[in-house]
Motif scaffolding. Structure first.
Motif, PDB file in Angstrom:
ATOM      1  N   ILE A  27      -0.480 -13.460  -7.583  1.00  0.00           N
ATOM      2  CA  ILE A  27       0.665 -13.773  -6.715  1.00  0.00           C
ATOM      3  C   ILE A  27       1.057 -12.600  -5.822  1.00  0.00           C
ATOM      4  CG2 ILE A  27       1.536 -15.504  -8.318  1.00  0.00           C
ATOM      5  CD1 ILE A  27       3.658 -13.402  -9.182  1.00  0.00           C
ATOM      6  N   GLY A  28       0.461 -11.449  -6.052  1.00  0.00           N
ATOM      7  CA  GLY A  28       0.758 -10.263  -5.253  1.00  0.00           C
ATOM      8  C   GLY A  28       0.085  -9.062  -5.885  1.00  0.00           C
ATOM      9  N   PHE A  29       0.107  -7.956  -5.174  1.00  0.00           N
ATOM     10  CA  PHE A  29      -0.563  -6.771  -5.700  1.00  0.00           C
ATOM     11  C   PHE A  29      -0.076  -5.539  -4.962  1.00  0.00           C
ATOM     12  CE2 PHE A  29      -3.176  -8.566  -2.331  1.00  0.00           C
ATOM     13  CZ  PHE A  29      -3.410  -7.463  -1.514  1.00  0.00           C
ATOM     14  N   ASP A  30      -0.323  -4.391  -5.584  1.00  0.00           N
ATOM     15  CA  ASP A  30      -0.123  -3.124  -4.895  1.00  0.00           C
ATOM     16  C   ASP A  30      -1.281  -2.198  -5.211  1.00  0.00           C
ATOM     17  OD1 ASP A  30       0.673  -1.045  -7.120  1.00  0.00           O
ATOM     18  OD2 ASP A  30       1.966  -2.759  -7.532  1.00  0.00           O
ATOM     19  N   LEU A  31      -1.511  -1.258  -4.309  1.00  0.00           N
ATOM     20  CA  LEU A  31      -2.450  -0.161  -4.495  1.00  0.00           C
ATOM     21  C   LEU A  31      -1.696   1.117  -4.167  1.00  0.00           C
ATOM     22  CD1 LEU A  31      -5.272   1.051  -4.972  1.00  0.00           C
ATOM     23  CD2 LEU A  31      -5.742   0.646  -2.551  1.00  0.00           C
ATOM     24  N   SER A  32      -1.636   2.036  -5.120  1.00  0.00           N
ATOM     25  CA  SER A  32      -0.822   3.228  -4.927  1.00  0.00           C
ATOM     26  C   SER A  32      -1.585   4.489  -5.301  1.00  0.00           C
ATOM     27  CB  SER A  32       0.459   3.137  -5.767  1.00  0.00           C
ATOM     28  OG  SER A  32       0.144   3.168  -7.148  1.00  0.00           O
ATOM     29  N   GLU A  33      -0.960   5.622  -4.959  1.00  0.00           N
ATOM     30  CA  GLU A  33      -1.403   6.964  -5.358  1.00  0.00           C
ATOM     31  C   GLU A  33      -2.720   7.411  -4.713  1.00  0.00           C
ATOM     32  OE1 GLU A  33       0.535   8.946  -7.155  1.00  0.00           O
ATOM     33  OE2 GLU A  33       1.967   7.567  -8.070  1.00  0.00           O
ATOM     34  N   VAL A  34      -3.124   6.766  -3.617  1.00  0.00           N
ATOM     35  CA  VAL A  34      -4.278   7.276  -2.865  1.00  0.00           C
ATOM     36  C   VAL A  34      -3.809   8.491  -2.071  1.00  0.00           C
ATOM     37  CG1 VAL A  34      -5.998   6.785  -1.102  1.00  0.00           C
ATOM     38  CG2 VAL A  34      -5.274   4.970  -2.674  1.00  0.00           C
ATOM     39  N   ALA A  35      -4.475   9.618  -2.273  1.00  0.00           N
ATOM     40  CA  ALA A  35      -4.093  10.843  -1.571  1.00  0.00           C
ATOM     41  C   ALA A  35      -5.318  11.448  -0.906  1.00  0.00           C
ATOM     42  CB  ALA A  35      -3.477  11.849  -2.551  1.00  0.00           C
ATOM     43  N   PRO A  36      -5.341  11.510   0.408  1.00  0.00           N
ATOM     44  CA  PRO A  36      -6.531  12.053   1.100  1.00  0.00           C
ATOM     45  C   PRO A  36      -6.611  13.567   0.991  1.00  0.00           C
ATOM     46  CG  PRO A  36      -4.806  11.543   2.677  1.00  0.00           C
ATOM     47  CD  PRO A  36      -4.293  11.080   1.347  1.00  0.00           C
ATOM     48  N   ALA A  37      -7.819  14.070   0.981  1.00  0.00           N
ATOM     49  CA  ALA A  37      -8.033  15.515   1.042  1.00  0.00           C
ATOM     50  C   ALA A  37      -7.941  15.967   2.496  1.00  0.00           C
ATOM     51  CB  ALA A  37      -9.401  15.869   0.469  1.00  0.00           C
ATOM     52  N   PRO A  38      -7.608  17.231   2.724  1.00  0.00           N
ATOM     53  CA  PRO A  38      -7.516  17.714   4.108  1.00  0.00           C
ATOM     54  C   PRO A  38      -8.846  17.665   4.857  1.00  0.00           C
ATOM     55  CG  PRO A  38      -6.452  19.247   2.578  1.00  0.00           C
ATOM     56  CD  PRO A  38      -7.213  18.261   1.744  1.00  0.00           C
ATOM     57  N   ASP A  39      -9.960  17.755   4.122  1.00  0.00           N
ATOM     58  CA  ASP A  39     -11.255  17.913   4.789  1.00  0.00           C
ATOM     59  C   ASP A  39     -12.208  16.736   4.615  1.00  0.00           C
ATOM     60  OD1 ASP A  39     -11.486  18.337   2.105  1.00  0.00           O
ATOM     61  OD2 ASP A  39     -12.819  20.069   2.255  1.00  0.00           O
ATOM     62  N   ASN A  40     -11.769  15.659   3.931  1.00  0.00           N
ATOM     63  CA  ASN A  40     -12.634  14.478   3.826  1.00  0.00           C
ATOM     64  C   ASN A  40     -11.800  13.252   3.508  1.00  0.00           C
ATOM     65  OD1 ASN A  40     -12.753  13.690   0.827  1.00  0.00           O
ATOM     66  ND2 ASN A  40     -13.218  15.887   0.723  1.00  0.00           N
ATOM     67  N   ASP A  41     -12.410  12.083   3.671  1.00  0.00           N
ATOM     68  CA  ASP A  41     -11.680  10.829   3.460  1.00  0.00           C
ATOM     69  C   ASP A  41     -12.221  10.055   2.260  1.00  0.00           C
ATOM     70  OD1 ASP A  41     -14.101   9.959   4.416  1.00  0.00           O
ATOM     71  OD2 ASP A  41     -13.269   8.618   5.940  1.00  0.00           O
ATOM     72  N   TRP A  42     -12.815  10.766   1.289  1.00  0.00           N
ATOM     73  CA  TRP A  42     -13.425  10.083   0.152  1.00  0.00           C
ATOM     74  C   TRP A  42     -12.430   9.197  -0.582  1.00  0.00           C
ATOM     75  CZ3 TRP A  42     -17.325   7.969  -1.894  1.00  0.00           C
ATOM     76  CH2 TRP A  42     -17.435   7.752  -3.268  1.00  0.00           C
ATOM     77  N   ASP A  43     -11.258   9.732  -0.931  1.00  0.00           N
ATOM     78  CA  ASP A  43     -10.263   8.945  -1.671  1.00  0.00           C
ATOM     79  C   ASP A  43      -9.846   7.706  -0.868  1.00  0.00           C
ATOM     80  OD1 ASP A  43      -8.864  11.000  -4.009  1.00  0.00           O
ATOM     81  OD2 ASP A  43     -10.041  11.902  -2.415  1.00  0.00           O
ATOM     82  N   ALA A  44      -9.631   7.900   0.426  1.00  0.00           N
ATOM     83  CA  ALA A  44      -9.228   6.786   1.275  1.00  0.00           C
ATOM     84  C   ALA A  44     -10.349   5.773   1.429  1.00  0.00           C
ATOM     85  CB  ALA A  44      -8.798   7.305   2.643  1.00  0.00           C
ATOM     86  N   ASN A  45     -11.584   6.257   1.462  1.00  0.00           N
ATOM     87  CA  ASN A  45     -12.751   5.381   1.547  1.00  0.00           C
ATOM     88  C   ASN A  45     -12.804   4.452   0.332  1.00  0.00           C
ATOM     89  OD1 ASN A  45     -15.627   4.629   1.056  1.00  0.00           O
ATOM     90  ND2 ASN A  45     -15.985   5.808   2.918  1.00  0.00           N
ATOM     91  N   VAL A  46     -12.634   5.029  -0.848  1.00  0.00           N
ATOM     92  CA  VAL A  46     -12.619   4.222  -2.076  1.00  0.00           C
ATOM     93  C   VAL A  46     -11.415   3.284  -2.074  1.00  0.00           C
ATOM     94  CG1 VAL A  46     -12.402   4.316  -4.592  1.00  0.00           C
ATOM     95  CG2 VAL A  46     -13.880   5.951  -3.407  1.00  0.00           C
TER      96      VAL A  46
ATOM     97  N   LEU B 169       0.849  -1.185   0.000  1.00  0.00           N
ATOM     98  CA  LEU B 169       0.000   0.000   0.000  1.00  0.00           C
ATOM     99  C   LEU B 169       0.886   1.237   0.000  1.00  0.00           C
ATOM    100  CD1 LEU B 169      -2.865   1.217   0.219  1.00  0.00           C
ATOM    101  CD2 LEU B 169      -2.679   0.974   2.708  1.00  0.00           C
ATOM    102  N   GLY B 170       0.939   1.924  -1.190  1.00  0.00           N
ATOM    103  CA  GLY B 170       1.741   3.140  -1.304  1.00  0.00           C
ATOM    104  C   GLY B 170       0.902   4.336  -0.896  1.00  0.00           C
ATOM    105  N   GLY B 171       1.538   5.432  -0.840  1.00  0.00           N
ATOM    106  CA  GLY B 171       2.700   5.910  -1.464  1.00  0.00           C
ATOM    107  C   GLY B 171       2.513   6.065  -2.974  1.00  0.00           C
ATOM    108  N   ASP B 172       3.531   6.684  -3.588  1.00  0.00           N
ATOM    109  CA  ASP B 172       3.468   6.846  -5.031  1.00  0.00           C
ATOM    110  C   ASP B 172       3.743   5.519  -5.725  1.00  0.00           C
ATOM    111  OD1 ASP B 172       6.265   6.502  -5.747  1.00  0.00           O
ATOM    112  OD2 ASP B 172       6.669   8.501  -4.986  1.00  0.00           O
ATOM    113  N   HIS B 173       3.608   5.518  -7.057  1.00  0.00           N
ATOM    114  CA  HIS B 173       3.639   4.254  -7.795  1.00  0.00           C
ATOM    115  C   HIS B 173       5.049   3.699  -7.976  1.00  0.00           C
ATOM    116  CE1 HIS B 173       1.334   1.821 -11.098  1.00  0.00           C
ATOM    117  NE2 HIS B 173       1.771   1.069 -10.102  1.00  0.00           N
ATOM    118  N   SER B 174       6.065   4.411  -7.499  1.00  0.00           N
ATOM    119  CA  SER B 174       7.415   3.843  -7.542  1.00  0.00           C
ATOM    120  C   SER B 174       7.612   2.766  -6.483  1.00  0.00           C
ATOM    121  CB  SER B 174       8.458   4.944  -7.324  1.00  0.00           C
ATOM    122  OG  SER B 174       8.452   5.391  -5.977  1.00  0.00           O
ATOM    123  N   THR B 175       6.750   2.735  -5.480  1.00  0.00           N
ATOM    124  CA  THR B 175       7.005   1.953  -4.259  1.00  0.00           C
ATOM    125  C   THR B 175       6.992   0.430  -4.422  1.00  0.00           C
ATOM    126  OG1 THR B 175       4.673   2.245  -3.647  1.00  0.00           O
ATOM    127  CG2 THR B 175       6.262   3.786  -2.703  1.00  0.00           C
TER     128      THR B 175
END
Length: 351
Positions: free
Chosen positions: A310-329, A150-156
């Motif tokens: 065999i494995g996976f990553d999820l990257s580039e989720v960035a929360p907004a200062p005033d809500n958790d919509w991106d993190a919720n998704v 769970l990134g972080g940017d997509h380089s991770t």
């Protein structure tokens, strides 16, 4: 306490365990799926914020209901996140400040010269990150866990890919993304978030790269695709949408995508592969993209085809200062990735 004892004492219909991923009662030792959090975003070239993604997803995950209609008792699989590296966010922020200075100099017309002290420092730090992720992944792969990142940017996730490359002779990558990420050392950063798939293709065990949702790319990346001799297959978003508008079904398109993948598949999911209404605060949002349900349908079809995740990553989720919509998704997407990966390995059953 054993895994069975944890399951017996846990109520999946009630409040979860505070601070645990999805509120589940498991530790890395008792879980089947172990998530490596990597709060790192040194080379992001537009908006920052993805380094806060792992913690935001962890916090939002407590609101995810645990039942999945097609996977009975999915929660009993066991999912756990490793402790967050204490010094990583601070190091990422300091290096990010350096990279911003370098990027602004390039934008002002300065030439990129070899031996630049900023890019040298950042490239060395990024390689150290790759070594950390690889060694961490190897530890848990030896314990027979499914390892996700769970990134972080997509380089991770490069370190995780390297670890899997030593475990599997041959596998493919399904990349869901708005960007091709096939640039060579973008802006002088060897391990740029825009170079993850260019770097992944250096691994001889990766036989195929299948890209879905791509809608932002440069001439250099098109040449990499064209010269790959079929090793890279790209389903450009505009082409997929044209087929849908002409009456072709998403099911048929998914079947074609899956046919291009080998038996063993790694999923690299940059959240900006989704329509930006689902991830408006991601670092580089692009109009277009997949709906959430389309992405999950593709994931299910992949598993039901007999492919093994065999494995996976999820990257580039960035929360907004005033809500958790991106993190919720992001949290809901992560839960699906964990459980369908387990189904593909026979650790869960699905109807």
């Amino acid at each position: 306490m054993t895994k069975n004892e944890l399951i017996a004492q846990f109520d999946p219909n009630g409040p979860g365990v505070a601070g645990n991923l999805f509120g589940l009662p498991f530790t890395p030792a008792t879980a089947e799926v172990v998530i490596i959090p990597v709060p790192w975003e040194v080379t992001v070239s537009y908006h920052a914020g993805t380094a806060r993604g792992p913690l935001a997803v962890l916090e939002a995950s407590s609101q995810v209901d645990l039942a999945l209609k097609e996977i009975p008792n999915a929660w009993q699989l066991g999912i756990s996140v490793l402790p967050f590296p204490a010094d990583m966010p601070e190091e990422s922020e300091k290096l990010r400040d350096l990279s911003v200075r370098h990027i602004r100099a390039l934008e002002a017309g300065e030439k990129m010269l070899p031996g630049n002290p900023i890019t040298t420092k950042i490239n060395e730090a990024s390689e150290n990150l790759n070594i950390y992720v690889k060694s961490t992944a190897q530890k848990w792969l030896k314990e027979k866990k499914i390892v996700g990142l769970l990134g972080g940017d997509h380089s991770t996730p490069l370190g995780l890919l390297r670890a899997l490359g030593e475990q599997y002779d041959r596998f493919g990558i399904l990349q869901i993304d708005a960007h091709a990420d096939l640039r060579k050392a973008y802006e002088g950063f060897t391990y740029s978030h825009a170079s993850i798939m260019f770097n992944a293709l250096k691994l001889p065990s990766i036989g195929r790269l299948v890209q879905v949702g791509i809608r932002d790319y440069c001439d250099e990346e098109l040449r990499v695709i064209e010269r790959s001799m079929g090793r890279v297959t790209t389903y450009f978003d505009e082409d997929v949408k044209a087929q849908l508008y002409q009456g072709k079904s998403w099911e048929n398109i998914c079947d074609r995508i899956i046919q291009d993948l080998p038996e063993h598949v790694y999923i690299s999911f940059d959240i900006d592969g989704l329509n930006p209404k689902l991830c408006p605060n991601t670092g580089t949002p692009v109009a277009g993209g997949l709906e959430f349900e389309q992405a999950i349908y593709l994931l299910k079809k992949l598993v039901r085809s007999g492919r093994r995740i065999i494995g996976f990553d999820l990257s580039e989720v960035a929360p907004a200062p005033d809500n958790d919509w991106d993190a919720n998704v992001g949290a809901r997407l992560l839960y699906q990735l964990c459980n369908w990966a387990a189904v593909s390995q026979g650790r869960l059953s699905a109807s």
